[in-house]
Design a protein around this motif. Structure first.
Motif, PDB file in Angstrom:
ATOM      1  N   PRO A   1       0.834  -1.205   0.000  1.00 32.96           N
ATOM      2  CA  PRO A   1       0.000   0.000   0.000  1.00 32.96           C
ATOM      3  C   PRO A   1       0.863   1.246   0.000  1.00 32.96           C
ATOM      4  CG  PRO A   1       0.087  -0.935   2.205  1.00 32.96           C
ATOM      5  CD  PRO A   1       0.819  -1.905   1.298  1.00 32.96           C
ATOM      6  N   GLU A   2       0.255   2.358  -0.371  1.00 31.03           N
ATOM      7  CA  GLU A   2       0.953   3.636  -0.316  1.00 31.03           C
ATOM      8  C   GLU A   2       1.299   3.969   1.134  1.00 31.03           C
ATOM      9  OE1 GLU A   2      -1.173   6.774  -2.192  1.00 31.03           O
ATOM     10  OE2 GLU A   2      -1.374   5.721  -4.113  1.00 31.03           O
ATOM     11  N   ILE A   3       2.313   4.795   1.273  1.00 30.95           N
ATOM     12  CA  ILE A   3       2.717   5.232   2.610  1.00 30.95           C
ATOM     13  C   ILE A   3       2.395   6.716   2.752  1.00 30.95           C
ATOM     14  CG2 ILE A   3       5.081   5.849   1.953  1.00 30.95           C
ATOM     15  CD1 ILE A   3       6.001   4.675   4.648  1.00 30.95           C
TER      16      ILE A   3
ATOM     17  N   ALA B   1       6.092   4.848  -4.403  1.00 32.18           N
ATOM     18  CA  ALA B   1       7.376   4.174  -4.618  1.00 32.18           C
ATOM     19  C   ALA B   1       8.129   3.869  -3.329  1.00 32.18           C
ATOM     20  CB  ALA B   1       8.261   5.023  -5.545  1.00 32.18           C
ATOM     21  N   LEU B   2       8.002   4.720  -2.312  1.00 29.22           N
ATOM     22  CA  LEU B   2       8.802   4.542  -1.098  1.00 29.22           C
ATOM     23  C   LEU B   2       8.673   3.147  -0.477  1.00 29.22           C
ATOM     24  CD1 LEU B   2       8.516   8.032   0.662  1.00 29.22           C
ATOM     25  CD2 LEU B   2      10.621   6.891  -0.036  1.00 29.22           C
ATOM     26  N   PRO B   3       7.475   2.569  -0.350  1.00 28.20           N
ATOM     27  CA  PRO B   3       7.401   1.237   0.268  1.00 28.20           C
ATOM     28  C   PRO B   3       8.230   0.195  -0.470  1.00 28.20           C
ATOM     29  CG  PRO B   3       5.225   2.233   0.162  1.00 28.20           C
ATOM     30  CD  PRO B   3       6.135   3.111  -0.637  1.00 28.20           C
ATOM     31  N   TYR B   4       8.281   0.266  -1.807  1.00 25.18           N
ATOM     32  CA  TYR B   4       9.044  -0.704  -2.588  1.00 25.18           C
ATOM     33  C   TYR B   4      10.547  -0.450  -2.473  1.00 25.18           C
ATOM     34  CZ  TYR B   4       4.610  -2.151  -4.558  1.00 25.18           C
ATOM     35  OH  TYR B   4       3.338  -2.642  -4.705  1.00 25.18           O
ATOM     36  N   VAL B   5      10.928   0.821  -2.568  1.00 25.10           N
ATOM     37  CA  VAL B   5      12.347   1.152  -2.503  1.00 25.10           C
ATOM     38  C   VAL B   5      12.895   0.861  -1.107  1.00 25.10           C
ATOM     39  CG1 VAL B   5      14.050   2.979  -2.824  1.00 25.10           C
ATOM     40  CG2 VAL B   5      12.035   2.902  -4.297  1.00 25.10           C
ATOM     41  N   MET B   6      12.108   1.138  -0.065  1.00 27.16           N
ATOM     42  CA  MET B   6      12.555   0.887   1.298  1.00 27.16           C
ATOM     43  C   MET B   6      12.761  -0.600   1.563  1.00 27.16           C
ATOM     44  SD  MET B   6      10.138   3.751   3.175  1.00 27.16           S
ATOM     45  CE  MET B   6      10.542   3.364   4.867  1.00 27.16           C
ATOM     46  N   GLN B   7      11.971  -1.451   0.887  1.00 22.42           N
ATOM     47  CA  GLN B   7      12.131  -2.898   1.052  1.00 22.42           C
ATOM     48  C   GLN B   7      13.159  -3.487   0.088  1.00 22.42           C
ATOM     49  OE1 GLN B   7       8.734  -5.413   1.238  1.00 22.42           O
ATOM     50  NE2 GLN B   7       7.637  -4.132   2.710  1.00 22.42           N
ATOM     51  N   GLY B   8      13.661  -2.682  -0.838  1.00 23.07           N
ATOM     52  CA  GLY B   8      14.637  -3.192  -1.788  1.00 23.07           C
ATOM     53  C   GLY B   8      14.029  -4.035  -2.874  1.00 23.07           C
ATOM     54  N   ARG B   9      12.736  -3.847  -3.157  1.00 24.27           N
ATOM     55  CA  ARG B   9      12.096  -4.578  -4.244  1.00 24.27           C
ATOM     56  C   ARG B   9      12.304  -3.804  -5.540  1.00 24.27           C
ATOM     57  NH1 ARG B   9       6.358  -6.728  -1.890  1.00 24.27           N
ATOM     58  NH2 ARG B   9       5.758  -6.423  -4.057  1.00 24.27           N
TER      59      ARG B   9
END
Length: 509
Positions: free
Chosen positions: A22-24, A52-60
């Motif tokens: 989900p969006e942050i 984008a932040l949730p994906y980038v923060m998890q390294g996906r």
């Protein structure tokens, strides 16, 4: 649009793979990221950052469709703040950008967001000396923002290494390919470690060549867009530029130079305009041919075979002459004037965006023609985008970037004896640059070099299965994709597929 190219935010997980994220919101950000936003004067985050932040923060690994000014820099810089180790001088994150101006802009924003955390941000680009960049590396360069050519120079000279690199980011990937940086990007790939925390790509458009670039550097990426529930990579962008009625051909040339199409059709309403426009384009160095109904069948087939095979970049044609033409991956359609028949606009625009590709349609209009074009758009419910026509200074800046990239590439490949020959002209070049009359002679040589590059499009990623081109003898290393193996290259918007585990390194490595 195929199901496999759905965005990761649709909430549809038809193959039961990794959950969509989900969006942050701003309030959900870690405290240190809120503080970074405060340093930038942000009391909220932009839509691209929320997605984008949730994906980038998890390294996906993720591909994000976002334009300049959308806040994309914050989307990839903010998550770096807790990934970079300020106690290590090694480069831990690399942002590749197409131009020196973007390198300085991204580096400046990164420095502002990082504040006093001790993270050194170094911007590197061509067309300037190496000394200040080398000095910056000696002080530590946890985050490097640079153009591919100059980054490659530092790698080959040993001033920069990626042994501790964790994150790879492509910013404005479509423009990097347009300028001609693909060969340098491939050579950089040989220096990348086998494992990365994540690889992220940001681009305004995702034509097939950009998707193929992602295929080579990213591992099963998610695909995010600000345009709705789906990323339409097959989208045709309908653009128009209002220009004076007189001198339209000058604006057309500027558009062709700034867009740098892999292949294009320029449509005109009359045979006379076709021949005039084709002649002007050829005089400015581009490989262009006219196609009118008056051509013999043999000549017509010869011209069509050239553009289909990639041997001809620009075809200038009337509607009648272009009927039935199907050119694979035609990147651009230019309209020197709107068609007299509204139905012809759809026919012209349909020459690009074929077989799942994206495309750009740009129409030149004067004040009267602007009203005509808007009637056509209303009739067919087209989303017209008005764009300011490029001026001479815009073209000059882009030409400079391309010439620097091409010349520095030639310099990297110099043999010893070629370097010896060039050294004989250094004093002469210095003297010529100091006098206006002799400066023109140097400009003549640069123009000749630049014009020789216009007959062929920039080297681009090839389709899977095509015979690879030799990339030169760099040091051997991993493939560079963050998954380490051969990436699928397809946006996984259903990210629940089984993924190879990533090896995450501790912060103090």
């Amino acid at each position: 649009m195929t199901e496999e190219k759905k965005t990761a935010d649709t909430g549809e997980n038809q193959d039961n793979g990794p959950e969509t994220l989900p969006e942050i919101s701003f309030d959900e950000l870690p405290e240190e990221l809120k503080e970074a936003c405060g340093r930038a004067g942000w009391d909220d985050i932009m839509p691209v950052q929320k997605k984008a932040l949730p994906y980038v923060m998890q390294g996906r690994d993720v591909m994000v469709q976002a334009r300049t000014g959308s806040g994309k820099t914050g989307a990839f810089v903010l998550p770096l703040l807790d990934k970079l180790n300020a106690d290590s001088k090694d480069c831990q994150a690399l942002v590749l950008v197409p131009t020196r101006e973007l390198a300085k802009q991204v580096a400046g924003e990164a420095e502002m967001l990082a504040g006093a955390r001790g993270i050194n941000v170094v911007s590197v680009y061509g067309g300037v000396g190496y000394k200040s960049q080398l000095e910056a590396f000696s002080e530590g360069a946890q985050l490097v923002v640079g153009t591919p050519g100059r980054v490659l120079d530092h790698l080959k000279n040993g001033a920069l290494n990626f042994d501790k690199l964790k994150v790879l980011i492509f910013d404005e990937a479509d423009r990097m390919l347009s300028i001609g940086f693909y060969p340098d990007m491939k050579r950089i790939q040989a220096f990348l470690p086998k494992r990365l925390f994540g690889a992220f790509m940001f681009s305004a458009t995702y034509p097939p060549v950009v998707l193929r670039l992602a295929d080579q550097f990213l591992h099963k990426p998610d695909f995010l867009s600000l345009s709705g529930d789906q990323v339409n990579v097959a989208e045709i962008e309908n653009v128009f530029c209002e220009v004076p009625a007189m001198g339209k051909e000058r604006y057309l040339l500027r558009l062709i130079e700034t867009e740098n199409p892999t292949s294009a059709i320029v449509f005109c309403n009359t045979k006379r305009n076709v021949e005039f426009v084709a002649a002007v384009i050829k005089q400015f160095g581009f490989d262009a041919e006219p196609l009118t109904a008056d051509l013999s069948q043999n000549k017509r087939e010869s011209v069509l075979n050239r553009i289909r095979s990639g041997q001809l970049r620009i075809l200038v044609a009337t509607d009648v002459a272009a009927r039935g033409i199907d050119i694979p991956e035609l990147s651009h359609v230019f309209m020197f004037e709107p068609p007299e028949d509204p139905e012809s606009y759809i026919h012209r625009a349909g020459r690009t965006g074929r077989a799942g590709a994206s495309g750009t349609v740009i129409t030149l209009v004067d004040l009267v023609q602007k009203a005509e074009l808007k009637r056509i758009a209303a009739k067919f419910k087209l989303n017209l985008i008005e764009r300011k026509a490029p001026e001479d200074e815009d073209v000059a800046a882009i030409i400079e970037e391309r010439v620097v990239a091409l010349l520095e590439k030639k310099r990297r490949d110099l043999t010893y004896f070629h370097g010896e020959r060039i050294s004989r002209f250094l004093d002469m070049a210095k003297r010529f640059g100091e006098e206006e009359d002799t400066l023109v002679l140097m400009a003549m040589l640069m123009d000749e070099f630049y014009q020789s590059s216009l007959h062929s499009p920039p080297e681009l990623p090839e389709e899977k299965g095509a015979k690879p081109k030799p990339q030169g003898g760099e040091k051997k290393g991993g493939s560079g994709g963050s998954g380490g193996g051969k990436p699928s290259g397809k946006p996984s918007g259903n990210p629940k597929r089984k993924r190879r585990p990533r090896r995450r390194k501790p912060k103090d490595d």
